[in-house]
Scaffold this active site. Structure first.
Site, mmCIF file in Angstrom:
data_model
loop_
_atom_site.group_PDB
_atom_site.id
_atom_site.type_symbol
_atom_site.label_atom_id
_atom_site.label_comp_id
_atom_site.label_asym_id
_atom_site.label_seq_id
_atom_site.Cartn_x
_atom_site.Cartn_y
_atom_site.Cartn_z
ATOM 1 C CG ASP A 101 33.754 -1.732 37.967
ATOM 2 O OD1 ASP A 101 34.003 -1.940 36.777
ATOM 3 O OD2 ASP A 101 32.947 -2.412 38.647
ATOM 4 C CB ILE A 102 28.887 0.766 37.719
ATOM 5 C CG1 ILE A 102 29.169 2.137 37.069
ATOM 6 C CG2 ILE A 102 27.480 0.720 38.288
ATOM 7 C CD1 ILE A 102 28.297 2.433 35.871
ATOM 8 C CD GLU A 137 31.123 -2.942 34.080
ATOM 9 O OE1 GLU A 137 31.235 -3.975 34.733
ATOM 10 O OE2 GLU A 137 31.006 -2.939 32.832
#
Length: 715
Positions: A595-596, A638
């Site tokens: 996950d960003i 994301e």
């Protein structure tokens, strides 16, 4: 202690007297042996087959001859082994007592006492194939001629004053310079140069003639002794004279008459191995439809690369091989299980086959490829073949390997390569998997313009000789043969079978005649067929468009449009596939969710276009870091998912750490630095797709709650 010493001395003297009596030595000769038990002897390292090395051990005719003399006289020999120029100088400087392989010349008499000759070799003139016609020694006038420095006939050659002599310290450099044209000819004994030619695969040399000079006919090999040691010379001469004709014949047979002077050098077999080769006909099976590797030609004889290797093995071993013919490869496997043949000429080592076969080290390694019809797009990954019918030869080692590794492939077994390629051509199979060489060979023979090689499989086919489990002796013999195959031998066989078949010439005259005829026919019927041709072309184009659209639709159905990674649907399918593999074969795997961090701020501050650019750049980083066997896809928003087949916890963690650090260091332009959080889960017993994803998701949130930019693993 004193008594023991006296007893040993009496036994030693008695032994010498017993040996001496058999040679009828004089009192002075016996005393010489007692006071000089060790004699320093100078010998060459590269004078095959008289004195040379095998695996760092000095061997040859002269070493056996000295052992025989030692047994008869009680003398022990301390050997100084060096190139001829050095040992010849040492002998002249009186640093050694005697020298071997020296020939009689009057100019050597002041510093040498000669024994009688123990062997005579013809002296030959060798030239290159391009030399032209040889008309006697006058043909060498003004030419560079190589000779060994200080060789016994050198002064006689110098007195001719007709050739430019070039002097060498060793036989190898002498022969090599002739091969590469630095000299026009060389003069040396037959056995030694012939051995080097065959050992090094020199193919551009030939015998011109035997050397005949007024005072030199043959190279007479003798022992040379220091003149100050007449008793040593006398003892050696008596020992040589005592050797019977039968004993000498045995020496000659061992080292000269039967030496294996084939390509690759001398194979040392022990007594058991020699007996095996001399008393057994070795039966072997092949793949009769496996050209260019192996097969049966029009005369029903063994042909192909393995045939050339086996001709080589026959020469190496003086062994007799006999082909047991079979209808196909599957029958060959059955025959060796039933011991109807002793070995397979070419076979791949697998755990299943190791139950009933032993294997030599591999001596052929070739890539596997996929053949399809020409209108099929190129294949980038073996998983692109999912859902398609793919042919492979029944009984082939890779059937089981591919089924285990890629259970989603629909593999259809065929009898032979022709059946497989015919079914691809007829549309009954989408593709056919085999070696690059085998498929290329068939394309040139039968399928030119109809099929193509659409992609390469990541695995390579490693081929060895396979021997029945019980026959350990044959395995050892064949392993020694495989070890002796030089790179040049491999290249020679490959050049014969691969390039020739791939570079087959075109009969352009025939093509021109056919073309003219075809043009005339077309002119005659073009009016009547024009509308029909247009219709057919439209139908073909429509069919092609439909196939390409279907292929593209299939790709789009499993691909994320923005990043070109697999989408969630495909990731779910892959996870189910890996779970099935684990349930069948217990192959573990790991899953990572990425996950960003703070991605919403990127979209809010820089806009969605900048956010999309970040997603694409991170996708590229993920693709460049994963292994060939791993899968990566966009899970949504994301979040990304990486699936790592055949992996344990430590390996998955280390890979994710490398990716995390590289993303952290990456420059995203005006956005600056970006970090990512990772959640990793390793498959456990009774896991489902949902449960393993749940643990990976929990690990991800643990990373988020612990400050982000980290990897957390949940087992």
């Amino acid at each position: 202690m004193k008594t023991l010493f006296i007893q040993i001395l009496i036994i030693f003297c008695f032994s010498i007297n017993a040996l001496a009596d058999s040679l009828k030595l004089t009192k002075e000769e016996k005393e010489f042996i007692a006071s000089n038990p060790v004699i320093k002897v100078a010998m060459m390292p590269d004078f095959t087959p008289f004195t040379y090395y095998i695996n760092s051990t000095p061997v040859g005719f002269e070493h056996d001859l000295l052992n025989m003399i030692s047994q008869r006289t009680g003398l022990q020999f301390e050997k100084k082994i060096d190139k001829w120029t050095n040992i010849y100088t040492s002998f002249k400087n009186k640093e050694v007592d005697m020298i071997t392989s020296i020939s009689y010349k009057k100019y050597r008499e002041p510093f040498t006492t000669f024994t009688s000759a123990y062997y005579e070799i013809p002296i030959m003139i060798f030239v290159r194939d391009s030399f032209g016609e040889y008309n006697g020694i006058k043909s060498l006038k003004d030419k560079k001629v190589g000779v060994l420095k200080d060789v016994f006939y050198v002064k006689e050659l110098e007195n001719l004053e007709t050739m430019n002599l070039v002097f060498y310290d060793n036989y190898a450099d002498l022969t090599k310079d002739l091969v590469f044209g630095k000299i026009a000819a060389l003069i040396q004994n037959l056995t030694n140069i012939n051995y080097l030619i065959k050992k090094n695969l020199y193919s551009n040399l030939k015998l011109a003639s035997e050397l005949t000079l007024p005072n030199t006919k043959k190279e007479d090999l003798r022992f040379g002794v220091q003149p100050e040691k007449p008793l040593l010379s006398s003892i050696l001469q008596k020992a040589l004279t005592s050797i019977t004709s039968k004993e000498k014949e045995a020496l000659v047979t061992k080292w000269i008459g039967s030496i294996k002077e084939y390509k690759g050098g001398h194979i040392e077999l022990n007594k058991e191995e020699k007996a095996y080769v001399n008393t057994n006909i070795i039966k072997y099976c092949i793949n009769p439809d496996g050209l260019p590797f192996e097969g049966l030609n029009e005369k029903d004889e063994h042909s192909g690369m393995s045939s050339d290797y086996y001709n080589l093995f026959e020469k190496m071993l003086s062994a007799k091989f006999e082909l047991v013919k079979t209808k196909n490869w599957n029958e060959s496997i059955t025959f060796i299980k039933q011991h109807k043949c002793d070995m397979l000429a070419l076979g791949m080592e697998t755990p299943q086959r190791k139950k009933y076969l032993n294997f030599t080290s591999s001596y052929l390694e070739v890539p596997l490829v996929v053949a399809t019809r020409v209108n099929v797009p190129f294949i980038n990954n073996i998983l692109d073949l999912e859902g398609e019918r793919i042919g492979i030869i029944k009984g082939d080692a890779f059937v089981k390997i591919l089924r285990q590794k890629y259970p989603s492939l629909n593999l259809i077994e065929v009898t032979n390569i022709k059946e497989g390629l015919d079914k691809v051509k007829d549309g009954k199979l989408f593709g056919y998997i085999d070696t690059l060489a085998s498929i290329g060979y068939e394309f040139q023979q039968n399928y030119f313009g109809e099929l193509k090689i659409a992609g390469k499989i990541s695995e390579n086919l490693k081929l060895s000789i396979a021997v029945v489990k019980e026959d350990k002796t044959l395995l050892t013999i064949l392993q020694k043969s495989v070890n002796k195959i030089t790179n040049e031998m491999h290249r020679e066989i490959f050049r014969k079978w691969i390039p020739i078949k791939y570079q087959k010439g075109v009969d352009y005259a025939l093509v021109w005649e056919i073309s003219i005829t075809a043009i005339l026919l077309i002119v005659l019927i073009i009016y009547w067929n024009r509308k029909l041709m247009q219709t057919n072309n439209l139908l073909k184009q429509a069919k092609k468009d439909i196939q390409e659209k279907n292929k593209e639709l299939k790709r789009l159905a499993i691909t994320d449009k923005l990043t070109n990674l697999y989408n969630r649907r495909k990731l779910d399918e892959l996870l189910h596939t890996e779970l099935n593999r684990y349930e069948r074969f217990k192959h573990p795997f790991g899953v990572a969710i990425i996950d960003i961090d703070h991605f919403k701020k990127v979209n809010d501050s820089f806009g969605h276009q900048a956010g999309d650019k970040v997603l694409v750049e991170i996708s590229d980083i993920l693709k460049t870091h994963i292994r060939k066997t791993d899968f990566v896809g966009r899970f949504g928003g994301e979040e990304f998912v990486i699936i790592c087949p055949e992996s344990q916890e430590e390996g998955v963690y280390n890979l994710m750490e490398i990716i995390r650090k590289d993303i952290e260091k990456y420059d995203f332009g005006k956005i600056g630095k970006i970090t990512t959080s990772f959640g990793v889960a390793i498959l456990k017993e009774n896991d489902t797709v949902e449960s393993i994803l749940k643990r990976a998701d929990e690990a991800l949130y643990e990373s988020k709650n612990s400050g982000r930019n980290r990897v957390t693993v949940k087992g």
